[in-house]
Motif scaffolding. Sequence first.
Motif, PDB file in Angstrom:
ATOM      1  N   SER B  55      -0.402   8.008  -8.354  1.00  0.00           N
ATOM      2  CA  SER B  55      -1.599   7.534  -9.020  1.00  0.00           C
ATOM      3  C   SER B  55      -1.199   7.190 -10.640  1.00  0.00           C
ATOM      4  CB  SER B  55      -2.670   8.735  -9.038  1.00  0.00           C
ATOM      5  OG  SER B  55      -3.092   8.958  -7.737  1.00  0.00           O
ATOM      6  N   ASP B 167      -6.004   3.310  -4.574  1.00  0.00           N
ATOM      7  CA  ASP B 167      -5.438   4.754  -4.567  1.00  0.00           C
ATOM      8  C   ASP B 167      -6.169   5.482  -3.424  1.00  0.00           C
ATOM      9  OD1 ASP B 167      -4.406   7.396  -5.122  1.00  0.00           O
ATOM     10  OD2 ASP B 167      -4.778   7.221  -7.351  1.00  0.00           O
ATOM     11  N   GLU B 168      -5.574   5.545  -2.289  1.00  0.00           N
ATOM     12  CA  GLU B 168      -6.049   6.188  -1.235  1.00  0.00           C
ATOM     13  C   GLU B 168      -7.514   5.848  -0.812  1.00  0.00           C
ATOM     14  OE1 GLU B 168      -5.216  10.403  -0.943  1.00  0.00           O
ATOM     15  OE2 GLU B 168      -3.549  10.296  -2.344  1.00  0.00           O
TER      16      GLU B 168
END
Lengths: 281, 266
Positions: B55, B167-168
């Motif tokens: 991240s 991010d995911e």
Amino acid sequence: MSPPPLIDPATPKRTENRPIAADGQITQGVVIASASVLIAFLAAWEWLPGLLHIPEFILPPASRVWQEFLRAQHDEGLWLHTGITSIEVIVGFVLGSLLGLAIGCALGVSPKSELVLSPYLLALQIAPKVAFAPLFVMWLGFTVYPKILVAILIVFFPVMVNVLSAIRTVDPDLINLARTFSASRWQIFRMIEYPSTMSPLFSGLRIASTLAVIGVVVGELVGGNKGLGYLLTYGEGQGNTALVMVSIIMLTLIGIVAYGAVAMIERKVLHYLPRAQLKTS
Amino acid sequence: MNSPAHAQIEYRAVTKRFAPQRKGAEPVTAITDVTLSIANGEVVSLIGPSGCGKSTLLNMGAGLYAPSEGEVWVDGHRVERPNPQVAFMLQKDLLLPWRSIIENIELGLEIQGSDATGRRARSRALLDRCHLSGFADHYPHQLSGGMRQRAALARTLAVDPLVLLMDEPFSALDAQTKMVLQADLAKSLADEKKTALFITHDLVESVALSDRVLVMSRRPGRIIQEITIDLPDRDNPFGRRQHVRMAEFVRGLTALLDIGHQELNQ
Ligand SMILES: Nc1ncnc2c1ncn2[C@@H]1O[C@H](COP(=O)(O)OP(=O)(O)O)[C@@H](O)[C@H]1O
Ligand SMILES: [Mg+2]
């Protein structure tokens, strides 16, 4: 194995059709039971004092208070006093709320100024606001202004505190999202932080609406010759218990109307929240 | 293919240290000496144990904070602050509850000052493309998690970024919804020839969606391996999932993560 179908299996949740918990439902039975409680209370008020030989100057029966209500309308100018108190409540509430919102936002976007001011704000918050009433009367005389000032002071804190903590608890990822769109500080405030305060703001306003009535009444009790608080002390001086009760009931009605108005505006403003999240519906 | 000349986003020897949280503590080195470059139109996945700095890497790409050492470049410009070339999507949909879905999709356009009619037209088109046509005037709480994430994707695409940083984005969704959204994303990325850096914990997802997979080590994160996914159908993850070599790639990545330390699921 074949590929799954290209449709989103999840369907939208429909709040309208959400089953309501049985214990939270307002049925006809509930309304009847609620009305019965009122009737039983009024009946007890009317007949119990007589049965128990409680003198009328201690506890006048309901019908006596109703007669006093009718009498006070032309003999005591009940509506004038009610009107004055209402106006003080409305003005104090609106000004105090605006001030609370403005200061809450200002401190919210400026953690430095919050740090600098927080000991004083805390001290002022702890101070019993109604104790300022005599002081304000000494400064401003027997006018409406000291009453409004007490209301402003007492309304200010719950509103300010709720707004401030709402801004403090905005999800930092939301702010970062806005930043990745190159948002300015002002845009972040206007589009993210300020709208986030709305729900806590209204929780504060509900509390504030009832506090405003308290502030005004205390102001009127302390000094002046107008308003329901004055009528209370006047009735007390005359030994007129029924008039005191009429004043209390009128004050309660003002509080109910103020609270109801806030709740109604809240439902309009927070229309985007699921209904269960609004505390009254 | 990934020569720096055509790179759309590039990290040059990037290290990030976070100031210590407590007095006297050591600063945390989140990532160290990361160099990578992603070509125009390429989709790259980033996998690695949690806490390894994925991240952090993405946030620096978005310009949310600066590297301690090294540089990040996007489209030939050094990234020093958030910029409109890069858009950003997280696991949380971050929809604003007081805005209707269409208004949420318009958020970026509104911030960037595009005029009301233009942005309404653009967000309508995206609404249709993300299969949300009937939901323009709904509020976020009225939508399922999958639909909310679609709206977040539409909001990200609305500003027409050169580079998408994700991010995911699908990790909070159920398996079925996730596959549908992967397919939509893959199609959108291919149709619009977007460049993307995609963080995921899901090895199958990383192979199904990308041209390349980068594997990071445990913190302080470094890139320890780069795998080129030379499979067809990058715009069709369902097709890729069926591919005979899919399992082979996943096996390889699993082995790599074990080398990188045994705590993918810590
Ligand atoms: N703002 C921050 N301040 C201090 N430490 C941070 C901050 N952000 C991340 N870290 C630390 O950096 C490391 C990497 O975090 P992160 O990039 O979120 O990992 P990942 O996304 O791979 O799980 C973690 O150890 C985390 O605690
Ligand atoms: Mg992470």
